[in-house]
Design a protein around this motif. Structure first.
Motif, PDB file in Angstrom:
ATOM      1  N   GLY A 145     -77.037 103.923  57.932  1.00 48.50           N
ATOM      2  CA  GLY A 145     -76.891 104.108  56.163  1.00 48.50           C
ATOM      3  C   GLY A 145     -77.736 104.682  55.840  1.00 48.50           C
ATOM      4  N   ASN A 146     -78.658 105.275  55.974  1.00 47.63           N
ATOM      5  CA  ASN A 146     -79.537 106.248  55.289  1.00 47.63           C
ATOM      6  C   ASN A 146     -78.848 108.097  54.796  1.00 47.63           C
ATOM      7  N   LEU A 147     -78.286 108.278  53.457  1.00 47.58           N
ATOM      8  CA  LEU A 147     -77.854 109.304  53.559  1.00 47.58           C
ATOM      9  C   LEU A 147     -78.369 110.672  54.199  1.00 47.58           C
ATOM     10  N   LEU A 148     -79.830 110.900  54.229  1.00 51.86           N
ATOM     11  CA  LEU A 148     -80.917 111.580  54.696  1.00 51.86           C
ATOM     12  C   LEU A 148     -81.104 111.952  56.088  1.00 51.86           C
ATOM     13  N   GLY A 181     -66.998 113.261  64.490  1.00 50.18           N
ATOM     14  CA  GLY A 181     -66.608 112.795  64.071  1.00 50.18           C
ATOM     15  C   GLY A 181     -66.375 111.625  64.584  1.00 50.18           C
ATOM     16  N   GLY A 182     -65.889 111.253  65.637  1.00 50.52           N
ATOM     17  CA  GLY A 182     -65.872 110.236  66.642  1.00 50.52           C
ATOM     18  C   GLY A 182     -67.350 109.639  66.742  1.00 50.52           C
ATOM     19  N   MET A 183     -68.320 110.727  67.257  1.00 50.91           N
ATOM     20  CA  MET A 183     -69.552 109.900  67.465  1.00 50.91           C
ATOM     21  C   MET A 183     -70.212 109.722  66.463  1.00 50.91           C
ATOM     22  N   PHE A 184     -70.089 109.863  65.174  1.00 48.65           N
ATOM     23  CA  PHE A 184     -70.798 109.570  63.938  1.00 48.65           C
ATOM     24  C   PHE A 184     -70.201 107.925  64.038  1.00 48.65           C
ATOM     25  N   PHE A 185     -68.571 108.049  63.931  1.00 43.96           N
ATOM     26  CA  PHE A 185     -67.751 106.378  63.724  1.00 43.96           C
ATOM     27  C   PHE A 185     -68.590 105.625  65.456  1.00 43.96           C
ATOM     28  N   ALA A 186     -68.984 106.372  66.436  1.00 46.94           N
ATOM     29  CA  ALA A 186     -69.002 105.187  67.564  1.00 46.94           C
ATOM     30  C   ALA A 186     -71.015 104.529  66.775  1.00 46.94           C
ATOM     31  N   ALA A 187     -71.533 105.460  66.097  1.00 41.60           N
ATOM     32  CA  ALA A 187     -73.095 105.381  66.287  1.00 41.60           C
ATOM     33  C   ALA A 187     -73.322 104.403  64.674  1.00 41.60           C
ATOM     34  N   GLY A 188     -72.007 103.971  64.161  1.00 42.36           N
ATOM     35  CA  GLY A 188     -71.728 103.196  63.321  1.00 42.36           C
ATOM     36  C   GLY A 188     -72.031 103.627  61.591  1.00 42.36           C
ATOM     37  N   VAL A 189     -71.738 104.673  61.501  1.00 40.80           N
ATOM     38  CA  VAL A 189     -71.769 105.412  60.439  1.00 40.80           C
ATOM     39  C   VAL A 189     -70.502 104.503  59.505  1.00 40.80           C
ATOM     40  N   ARG A 190     -71.049 104.378  57.951  1.00 44.24           N
ATOM     41  CA  ARG A 190     -69.832 103.426  57.350  1.00 44.24           C
ATOM     42  C   ARG A 190     -68.339 103.808  57.184  1.00 44.24           C
ATOM     43  N   TRP A 191     -67.721 103.336  56.954  1.00 44.82           N
ATOM     44  CA  TRP A 191     -66.484 103.403  56.004  1.00 44.82           C
ATOM     45  C   TRP A 191     -65.826 104.532  55.535  1.00 44.82           C
ATOM     46  N   TRP A 192     -66.938 104.174  54.264  1.00 45.03           N
ATOM     47  CA  TRP A 192     -66.582 104.495  52.960  1.00 45.03           C
ATOM     48  C   TRP A 192     -67.447 106.024  52.980  1.00 45.03           C
ATOM     49  N   LYS A 193     -68.296 107.173  53.798  1.00 46.71           N
ATOM     50  CA  LYS A 193     -68.687 107.709  54.347  1.00 46.71           C
ATOM     51  C   LYS A 193     -67.214 108.341  54.656  1.00 46.71           C
ATOM     52  N   PHE A 194     -65.924 108.301  55.777  1.00 43.35           N
ATOM     53  CA  PHE A 194     -66.205 108.474  56.191  1.00 43.35           C
ATOM     54  C   PHE A 194     -65.085 109.246  55.262  1.00 43.35           C
ATOM     55  N   ALA A 195     -64.226 108.060  54.201  1.00 44.14           N
ATOM     56  CA  ALA A 195     -63.062 108.478  53.325  1.00 44.14           C
ATOM     57  C   ALA A 195     -63.314 109.564  52.693  1.00 44.14           C
ATOM     58  N   GLN A 310     -77.899 102.843  74.982  1.00 45.82           N
ATOM     59  CA  GLN A 310     -77.261 103.226  73.686  1.00 45.82           C
ATOM     60  C   GLN A 310     -76.759 104.972  73.635  1.00 45.82           C
ATOM     61  N   PHE A 311     -77.748 105.365  74.424  1.00 44.18           N
ATOM     62  CA  PHE A 311     -77.433 106.738  75.006  1.00 44.18           C
ATOM     63  C   PHE A 311     -76.763 106.680  75.388  1.00 44.18           C
ATOM     64  N   GLY A 312     -75.942 106.835  76.530  1.00 46.19           N
ATOM     65  CA  GLY A 312     -75.010 106.272  77.954  1.00 46.19           C
ATOM     66  C   GLY A 312     -73.739 105.867  76.692  1.00 46.19           C
ATOM     67  N   ARG A 313     -74.132 104.663  76.377  1.00 44.46           N
ATOM     68  CA  ARG A 313     -72.331 104.441  74.786  1.00 44.46           C
ATOM     69  C   ARG A 313     -71.983 105.340  74.440  1.00 44.46           C
ATOM     70  N   LEU A 314     -72.941 105.978  73.938  1.00 39.35           N
ATOM     71  CA  LEU A 314     -72.475 107.153  72.763  1.00 39.35           C
ATOM     72  C   LEU A 314     -71.837 108.442  74.295  1.00 39.35           C
ATOM     73  N   LEU A 315     -72.511 108.672  74.276  1.00 41.86           N
ATOM     74  CA  LEU A 315     -72.407 109.636  75.031  1.00 41.86           C
ATOM     75  C   LEU A 315     -70.899 109.932  76.405  1.00 41.86           C
ATOM     76  N   ALA A 316     -70.691 108.873  76.682  1.00 38.48           N
ATOM     77  CA  ALA A 316     -69.612 108.501  77.552  1.00 38.48           C
ATOM     78  C   ALA A 316     -67.746 107.952  76.388  1.00 38.48           C
ATOM     79  N   ILE A 317     -68.790 107.507  75.529  1.00 39.07           N
ATOM     80  CA  ILE A 317     -67.203 107.368  74.333  1.00 39.07           C
ATOM     81  C   ILE A 317     -66.451 109.058  73.974  1.00 39.07           C
ATOM     82  N   GLY A 318     -68.657 109.857  73.305  1.00 34.15           N
ATOM     83  CA  GLY A 318     -68.034 111.103  73.192  1.00 34.15           C
ATOM     84  C   GLY A 318     -67.598 111.464  74.317  1.00 34.15           C
ATOM     85  N   LEU A 319     -67.713 111.754  75.300  1.00 35.52           N
ATOM     86  CA  LEU A 319     -66.819 112.737  76.283  1.00 35.52           C
ATOM     87  C   LEU A 319     -65.723 111.713  76.173  1.00 35.52           C
ATOM     88  N   ALA A 320     -65.041 110.787  75.784  1.00 27.88           N
ATOM     89  CA  ALA A 320     -63.515 110.365  76.588  1.00 27.88           C
ATOM     90  C   ALA A 320     -63.329 110.863  75.378  1.00 27.88           C
TER      91      ALA A 320
END
Length: 381
Positions: A145-148, A181-195, A310-320
């Motif tokens: 959730g930290n912008l930096l 963008g899909g990777m950011f979403f899977a990592a838990g980046v907040r919705w408002w940032k996508f907006a 978590q690395f494997g989860r994110l990797l699999a989501i990104g590849l799919a």
């Protein structure tokens, strides 16, 4: 029994034979079935001959299969350790293309590596997934959730996307951005940032349109009204729609497609291979191919759900996600749902770089599956 085997492997370590046992051979058969569809379609595209497309397709898939199974045996922790090297290597190849790449059809997208002509923009999508998975896999919810904290991964997306758009390669550039963008979403980046990002994109879209190349603007114009230039920019999509409609429910039959074999259908061995399949095998054949491709995507997300780290989860989501976007953009493109963008149909279209990239991604996905019970890394504070 399977649980006891995995528990024993975690206690004693995993040997090569045990890893081979864990490889999802049903998935390997599924990929082989999709590649077989590609062989049949390319055999037809070659006028009823294995040359010049189908034989190369088979050799490339065979090489990719060996590479995929070899990569499946590599420990996921080793892959995570060298993920940054992959991202840096992908960016270096894109810079090399910009400086010394081969020019073809008005674009500078390829480099020669020995006997192989490589399109690094295809490879970069996999390297981007690796890099982002390595960045986010130890990040806590508060940290994400930290912008930096998000500045480095944003740059990891923008740098390769900018280099790809410069080639120019709008289709691949947009897919790369969507994968990020899909990777950011899977990592838990907040919705408002996508907006916020969507709002910024909407503001700069008119400016970006004015800076597009003439052929790119023509693609957008003909998407809205293909009949405005039926013999020019609108020709490809008009012929594609004719071929799709003429196939009917059951198709005209193998090697009987008129649009493809009379050379009305453009790029029938690459971008418009799905149209050729639909003309010869009809709606039933097209849906069957899409069902096979959908199973591949579903497997990727199931691997992510079952992975303990978590690395494997994110990797699999990104590849799919990357594979899904390949399929979605190609099919939407040839049916006139989006502007034509030069994106191949994975495992089916003719092309060495796309095959190498897809099989590399599946090798990483299978490594995630084989090592799904491995736990490593902690949360960043």
């Amino acid at each position: 029994m399977a649980f006891e085997r995995r528990l024993l492997m975690r206690e004693r370590g995993t040997g090569v034979l045990e890893k081979l046992w864990l490889i999802p051979w049903t998935f390997v058969m599924l990929l082989s079935a999709v590649a077989a569809v590609g062989y049949v379609a390319l055999y037809s595209a070659g006028g009823g001959s294995a040359e010049p497309y189908a034989s190369k397709h088979l050799l490339r898939f065979g090489f990719g299969l060996v590479m995929m199974l070899s990569l499946a045996l590599v420990d996921i922790r080793v892959i995570a350790r060298f993920a940054w090297v992959g991202w840096l290597g992908g960016v270096a190849l894109l810079v090399l293309v910009a400086l010394h790449g081969n020019v073809g059809k008005g674009a500078q997208r390829w480099i020669d590596i020995g006997p192989i002509q490589l399109q690094p923009s295809e490879l970069m999508k996999i390297m981007l997934v690796l890099g982002l998975a390595a960045w986010f896999h130890r990040a806590s919810w508060e940290r994400v959730g930290n912008l930096l904290f998000l500045i480095p991964p944003v740059l990891m997306v923008l740098i390769p996307v900018g280099l790809i758009l410069k080639q120019p390669n709008l289709g691949t550039g947009l897919i790369t951005a969507l994968v990020g963008g899909g990777m950011f979403f899977a990592a838990g980046v907040r919705w408002w940032k996508f907006a916020v990002v969507a709002g910024i994109a909407g503001v700069i879209a008119p400016i970006a349109y004015d800076r597009l190349h003439d052929y790119q603007r023509a693609r957008i114009t003909t998407f809205l009204d293909p009949e405005s230039d039926p013999l020019g920019a609108g020709y490809n999509i008009i012929q594609s729609k004719i071929a799709l409609g003429s196939g009917g429910v059951w198709g005209k039959g193998f090697l009987q497609g008129t649009q493809g074999h009379l050379n009305f259908l453009p790029e029938k061995q690459t971008d418009f291979i799905f149209t050729m399949i639909a003309e010869e095998f009809g709606f039933a054949g097209a849906i069957s191919v899409l069902a096979l491709l959908a199973l591949v995507v579903v497997f990727g997300f199931l691997v992510a759900l079952r992975c303990r780290n978590q690395f494997g989860r994110l990797l699999a989501i990104g590849l799919a996600t990357n594979f899904f976007l390949y399929v979605f953009v190609n099919v939407a493109m040839v049916t006139g749902s989006i502007p034509v963008g030069g994106v191949p149909l994975p495992l089916i279209s003719h092309g060495g770089s796309a095959m190498l990239t897809v099989m590399l991604g599946f090798g990483l996905l299978m490594s995630v599956h084989v090592h799904r019970d491995v736990e490593f890394g902690g949360s960043r504070d």
